[in-house]
Scaffold this motif. Structure first.
Motif, short mmCIF file in Angstrom:
data_model
loop_
_atom_site.label_atom_id
_atom_site.label_comp_id
_atom_site.label_asym_id
_atom_site.label_seq_id
_atom_site.Cartn_x
_atom_site.Cartn_y
_atom_site.Cartn_z
N GLU A 40 0.81 -1.23 0.00
CA GLU A 40 0.00 0.00 0.00
C GLU A 40 0.85 1.28 0.00
OE1 GLU A 40 -0.32 -1.65 4.33
OE2 GLU A 40 -0.14 -2.47 2.31
N PHE A 41 2.15 1.15 0.24
CA PHE A 41 3.03 2.32 0.24
C PHE A 41 4.00 2.34 -0.95
CE2 PHE A 41 1.95 1.44 4.70
CZ PHE A 41 1.28 2.62 4.99
N GLN A 42 3.93 1.31 -1.82
CA GLN A 42 4.85 1.22 -2.94
C GLN A 42 4.77 2.41 -3.88
OE1 GLN A 42 3.84 -2.67 -4.40
NE2 GLN A 42 5.87 -3.44 -3.84
N GLN A 43 3.59 2.74 -4.31
CA GLN A 43 3.48 3.83 -5.29
C GLN A 43 3.97 5.15 -4.71
OE1 GLN A 43 2.72 3.17 -8.58
NE2 GLN A 43 3.64 5.20 -8.73
N SER B 100 5.82 0.82 10.45
CA SER B 100 4.49 0.37 10.03
C SER B 100 4.38 0.26 8.51
CB SER B 100 3.40 1.31 10.56
OG SER B 100 3.43 2.55 9.87
N LYS B 101 5.32 0.85 7.77
CA LYS B 101 5.27 0.83 6.31
C LYS B 101 6.17 -0.25 5.70
CE LYS B 101 4.18 5.72 6.04
NZ LYS B 101 4.61 7.04 5.61
N ILE B 102 6.90 -0.98 6.53
CA ILE B 102 7.81 -1.99 6.02
C ILE B 102 7.53 -3.34 6.67
CG2 ILE B 102 9.62 -0.32 5.49
CD1 ILE B 102 11.12 -1.19 7.99
N ASP C 239 30.17 -0.55 12.51
CA ASP C 239 30.21 -0.41 13.96
C ASP C 239 29.38 0.76 14.48
OD1 ASP C 239 31.88 -2.60 14.16
OD2 ASP C 239 33.71 -1.38 14.08
N SER C 240 29.14 1.75 13.62
CA SER C 240 28.46 2.95 14.10
C SER C 240 27.10 3.22 13.46
CB SER C 240 29.36 4.18 13.91
OG SER C 240 29.65 4.36 12.55
N VAL C 241 26.79 2.57 12.33
CA VAL C 241 25.53 2.83 11.63
C VAL C 241 24.73 1.53 11.51
CG1 VAL C 241 24.47 3.61 9.46
CG2 VAL C 241 26.56 4.71 10.28
N GLN C 242 23.47 1.60 11.89
CA GLN C 242 22.56 0.48 11.67
C GLN C 242 21.81 0.75 10.37
OE1 GLN C 242 19.52 -0.15 14.65
NE2 GLN C 242 18.90 -2.10 13.76
N PHE C 243 21.94 -0.17 9.43
CA PHE C 243 21.31 -0.02 8.12
C PHE C 243 20.00 -0.80 8.06
CE2 PHE C 243 25.76 0.82 7.15
CZ PHE C 243 25.68 1.88 6.28
N PHE C 244 19.02 -0.19 7.40
CA PHE C 244 17.77 -0.85 7.06
C PHE C 244 17.63 -0.68 5.54
CE2 PHE C 244 17.34 0.47 11.41
CZ PHE C 244 16.61 -0.53 12.02
N PHE C 245 17.77 -1.77 4.79
CA PHE C 245 17.66 -1.71 3.34
C PHE C 245 16.25 -2.11 2.96
CE2 PHE C 245 22.12 -2.66 4.29
CZ PHE C 245 22.70 -1.52 3.74
N ILE C 246 15.49 -1.16 2.44
CA ILE C 246 14.07 -1.36 2.20
C ILE C 246 13.81 -1.35 0.69
CG2 ILE C 246 11.75 -0.52 2.66
CD1 ILE C 246 13.31 1.04 5.07
N ASN C 247 13.44 -2.51 0.16
CA ASN C 247 13.16 -2.61 -1.26
C ASN C 247 11.73 -2.18 -1.53
OD1 ASN C 247 12.00 -4.47 -3.62
ND2 ASN C 247 14.11 -3.85 -4.04
N ILE C 248 11.53 -1.40 -2.60
CA ILE C 248 10.19 -0.91 -2.92
C ILE C 248 9.64 -1.49 -4.21
CG2 ILE C 248 10.58 1.23 -1.65
CD1 ILE C 248 10.67 2.52 -4.55
N ASP C 249 10.35 -2.46 -4.81
CA ASP C 249 9.87 -3.07 -6.04
C ASP C 249 8.57 -3.83 -5.81
OD1 ASP C 249 11.93 -2.44 -8.04
OD2 ASP C 249 13.25 -3.63 -6.78
N LYS C 250 7.79 -3.94 -6.88
CA LYS C 250 6.56 -4.74 -6.80
C LYS C 250 6.93 -6.20 -6.88
CE LYS C 250 3.76 -1.06 -8.63
NZ LYS C 250 2.80 -0.62 -9.62
N ARG C 251 6.32 -7.01 -5.98
CA ARG C 251 6.63 -8.43 -5.91
C ARG C 251 5.40 -9.25 -6.28
NH1 ARG C 251 7.94 -9.79 -0.26
NH2 ARG C 251 6.72 -7.98 0.30
N ILE C 252 5.67 -10.41 -6.87
CA ILE C 252 4.57 -11.30 -7.24
C ILE C 252 4.31 -12.36 -6.19
CG2 ILE C 252 4.73 -10.98 -9.73
CD1 ILE C 252 6.37 -13.57 -9.87
N ASP C 253 5.24 -12.51 -5.24
CA ASP C 253 5.06 -13.48 -4.17
C ASP C 253 5.44 -12.83 -2.85
OD1 ASP C 253 8.13 -15.37 -4.78
OD2 ASP C 253 7.79 -13.26 -4.48
N LYS C 254 5.21 -13.52 -1.78
CA LYS C 254 5.54 -12.95 -0.45
C LYS C 254 6.58 -13.74 0.22
CE LYS C 254 2.56 -9.55 0.02
NZ LYS C 254 2.53 -8.37 0.69
#
Length: 175
Positions: free
Chosen positions: A50-53, A116-118, A160-175
Motif C-alpha cells: 500500500e506504500f509502494q506507489q 508500520s510501512k515496512i 560499527d556505528s551505523v545500523q542499516f535498514f535496506f528497504i526494497n520498494i519493487d513490486k513483488r509477485i510473491d511474499k
C-alpha cells in the motif's frame, strides 16, 4: 510538424522510463540483487504494497538518516558523495560553529510510522540497535541499482556505528 515529432519523442521517453518502475520481481530475485549490492539479508526489508506507489513517486534511491537523539541528519540525496557519506557529514559538521545546523530539527522521526510501512525479510528484527550512533533507512529499487552499488563500501566501513535498514520498494509477485 516538428512540434508533433518532439512531443511524440517526449511521450515515448516518458513511457520508457516508467516501464522500469512497473517491473514485478519475485522475492528471490530481490534477495539476489540485494546480495549483489552488498546488502545483508539480516538488514533487508520490503515496503508494504500500500506504500509502494508513494515511494516510487519519490524517486529512488531515497534515504533517511538520524542519530541517537532521533534528529534527522541533513544528508541530501547527492549520490556522488557515496559511499562515504558520513565522512562528508563529519567534515562539514567540523567546520560549523553551530553543529545543530547539520540536523533537520523540523523533520521529526516517527519510528513507529517508518516501521508500520515496512515488513521484514526472514523475520528480521525491526528494532533500533542502541549500540549504534546512527540509523540509516535506505529505500531502493532495481531500476536504480547502479546508484545503490555505491553504498557497498560504506556498509563495511560504518558497520560499527551505523545500523542499516535496506528497504526494497519493487513490486513483488510473491511474499
Amino acid at each position: 510538424m516538428k512540434k508533433i515529432i518532439l512531443l511524440t519523442f517526449v511521450v515515448l521517453l516518458c513511457l520508457a522510463s516508467c516501464k522500469n518502475e512497473q517491473e514485478v520481481f519475485s522475492t528471490n530475485d530481490i534477495v539476489s540483487f540485494s546480495k549483489n549490492l552488498g546488502f545483508p539479508e539480516s538488514n533487508l526489508y520490503f515496503i508494504k504494497p500500500e506504500f509502494q506507489q508513494q515511494m516510487l513517486d519519490m524517486g529512488q534511491p531515497n534515504t533517511l538518516i538520524f542519530d541517537k537523539q532521533f534528529r534527522t541528519l541533513k544528508i541530501g540525496t547527492c549520490y556522488e558523495e557515496y559511499p562515504f557519506f558520513m565522512d562528508e557529514f563529519f567534515k562539514v559538521k567540523s567546520q560549523l560553529k553551530d553543529t545543530l545546523e547539520m540536523y533537520d530539527l523540523k523533520k521529526e522521526v516517527n519510528l513507529g510510522s517508518i516501521f508500520s510501512k515496512i515488513e521484514p525479510y526472514n523475520n528480521n528484527a525491526m528494532k533500533i540497535d542502541s549500540t549504534k550512533k546512527y540509523f540509516h533507512f535506505y529505500y531502493f529499487a532495481n531500476y536504480a541499482k547502479d546508484m545503490d552499488a555505491k553504498l557497498k563500501p560504506a556498509i563495511a566501513k560504518y558497520q560499527d556505528s551505523v545500523q542499516f535498514f535496506f528497504i526494497n520498494i519493487d513490486k513483488r509477485i510473491d511474499k
